[in-house]
Scaffold this active site. Sequence first.
Site, mmCIF file in Angstrom:
data_model
loop_
_atom_site.group_PDB
_atom_site.id
_atom_site.type_symbol
_atom_site.label_atom_id
_atom_site.label_comp_id
_atom_site.label_asym_id
_atom_site.label_seq_id
_atom_site.Cartn_x
_atom_site.Cartn_y
_atom_site.Cartn_z
ATOM 1 N N GLU A 34 36.410 61.304 85.963
ATOM 2 C CA GLU A 34 36.549 60.615 84.557
ATOM 3 C C GLU A 34 38.212 60.397 84.287
ATOM 4 O OE1 GLU A 34 34.614 63.581 82.345
ATOM 5 O OE2 GLU A 34 32.754 63.155 83.287
ATOM 6 N N GLU A 87 28.720 63.580 84.760
ATOM 7 C CA GLU A 87 29.409 64.747 85.665
ATOM 8 C C GLU A 87 28.186 64.678 86.993
ATOM 9 O OE1 GLU A 87 29.794 65.267 82.718
ATOM 10 O OE2 GLU A 87 31.772 65.316 82.382
ATOM 11 N N PHE A 89 37.241 69.546 83.175
ATOM 12 C CA PHE A 89 37.166 70.819 82.649
ATOM 13 C C PHE A 89 36.059 71.772 83.621
ATOM 14 C CE2 PHE A 89 39.331 68.770 79.451
ATOM 15 C CZ PHE A 89 40.462 69.651 78.956
ATOM 16 N N ASP A 93 34.407 73.720 82.511
ATOM 17 C CA ASP A 93 33.166 73.790 81.526
ATOM 18 C C ASP A 93 32.140 72.805 81.850
ATOM 19 O OD1 ASP A 93 34.876 75.684 79.345
ATOM 20 O OD2 ASP A 93 36.140 74.319 80.657
ATOM 21 N N PHE A 94 32.604 71.786 82.119
ATOM 22 C CA PHE A 94 31.626 70.822 82.249
ATOM 23 C C PHE A 94 30.487 70.806 83.571
ATOM 24 C CE2 PHE A 94 35.004 67.665 80.456
ATOM 25 C CZ PHE A 94 35.071 68.550 79.350
ATOM 26 N N HIS A 117 36.321 74.200 76.623
ATOM 27 C CA HIS A 117 37.152 73.784 77.094
ATOM 28 C C HIS A 117 38.138 74.785 77.725
ATOM 29 C CE1 HIS A 117 35.814 70.263 75.326
ATOM 30 N NE2 HIS A 117 36.445 69.408 76.079
#
Lengths: 322, 330
Positions: B34, B65, B88, B90-91, B134
């Site tokens: 991205e 993702e 990130f 976290d994704f 994040h």
Amino acid sequence: MDQPTDEVLLDIHRRMVRIRVFETEAGRMAEAGKIPGALHLYVGEEAVAAGVMAHLSDDDWITSTHRGHGHLIAKGGEFDRMFAELFGRATGYCRGKGGSMHISNMDLGMLGANGIVGAGPPIAVGAAFSTKFRNTDRVAVSFFGDGASNEGSFHEAANMAALYKLPAIFVCENNGYGEYTPQANHQAIVDVADRASGYGMPGVIVDGMDAVAVYEAAGAAIERARSGDGPTLLECKTYRFFDHVGVRGMGLSYRTDEELEEWQKRDPIHMFEARLDELGVLSRDDAAKIHEGVLEEVRAGIEFAESSPLPDPETLLEDVYA
Amino acid sequence: MAEAAQREITYVGAIAEGARTILNEQEGAFIAGEDVAGAGGVFGSYRGLLDEFGSDRIVDTPISEEGIVGLGVGAAATGLRPIIDIMFMDFMGECMDEIANQMAKMRYMFGGSAKLPITVVTMSGAGMNMAAQHSQSLEVWLCHLPGLKVVTPATPYDAKGMLIAAARDDNPVFVVMNKLSLRNQGPVPEEAYEVPIGAAEVVRAGDDLTFVSYSRMVSEAVKAAEALSADGIEAEVIDLKSLQPMDTDTVIESVQKTHRAVVVHEAVRFAGLGGEIAAQIQELAFDDLDAPVARVGAPFSPVPFSSVLEQTYLPNADKIAAEARQLLGM
């Protein structure tokens, strides 16, 4: 697209028969306790794999599903190494590490059956990305079910394939059930192909019991992909003659025997053989001989598997890393 | 001998240089993620690469993702060498199937016939008021998956060298960068070099106890060691650099000398990598230990937003030094 030649018709027939006989005997072996684990059989859906794969070479890629034997057989998989894998033998395509749900063959362009519903489409997009990156005319075909069409992975993959105009074909084998749940209970649409318009690609519906119809529709989609015009969603309406897992077809709690019988009247191999007989391409007798010949090959495959060594426990940790 | 003045660049600049090196040397390499192309990456990690290598090789993706990682898996299995950016860490929740069930296992499931030379670059760490979604350090999610390699560069030098090593490796390698380190400056050679995967480094020598750490916490452990030094305590600091595979030998060798160990990481302490490292030390050097292996990590809480809460949450040099003093009975 031109009508398939006699040679192509016989090729499609042979692929279908190979799947049917292999799967039937594999089911017997499972019932006899010789094949461990879960077996998701492709009987009833043969026209889809055969009709699509008749267009592909070893250099074209496919991703498969947990119901993947048919795809590998139609892509050229050999019975002996396939049975060896189902039997968990060292001589199997995956050296006994994958089994039915992960059976694969990279040399044949088969990126694996997959135990995760909907995992294949993004991988097929990656394979299609590869072929475009390298400027080849190869394509990637992703097989998946109506159930998988509800997974986010399918939607992400469809969007990306259309966005990048990748040579990908999304073949939805709509057999009416996501595992045990009828389509009407898992999505509010009747035609999965409707979803194509949301991604800017053609959505085509075809009778998945009619091998010629599948062959022609797949041919158009593959031609479109090869010429750089991007992906197609091809929905093949088909039916699973057996249960989600195993061989039982009748007396299931979640579908009626009448429904199965209706679909069995449209058995893809019976219909195709009637047509070949009518066209004078293959007589009933010759068709029966093909079945017998394939059965012999299947038996030889089972014999190979049974006489093959089990994996050496020492190989447990091999192939975790390259 | 007068050493040539070492050029210093930032951690984020080092990522770009590592990526450029790989794109130049591997024709099958491409970067997808991205905002990696037009924007050059939200952190600037890929700035300038689109102009240099074109949109076939620097590929902006939709915010998808699972699709992005799947694209990487499929491209790697069919012969390319993708560098996939997950903005990130976290994704990863959005793509964990393609990571855990596909990327990590494909080679094994296929009996060794598939090769997956895929590099995933992602960003971990708190300290920038980016709050709970994040800021996480989720490296243990990855370390628990046979088939993956996981490296955690702490310095600009390592950011470049580990990215190059990862991209030259024929396995899936996660390069877990640290976002609070992005502007850090450090010496980085202009030429291509590898920081080997699977080798820890003793970054500060000491005889009294061992700090075992990785990523940004290495610099906090060094600061703690300097503070302890004023009290006459000399701590050895080990930067693991690579979490999977892990260089246990270097850790054990140090503990055999110092007899005390504190594992330090930014990730939540409970079920963090510290538990694994402590267990290994006890299995391999039980008789050498003069004290239980201590652990410093974040408390069992999501990462908070407000600075005062976030700073309370984060491990730092003071907390590490305090743990060390306690371990030493000071």
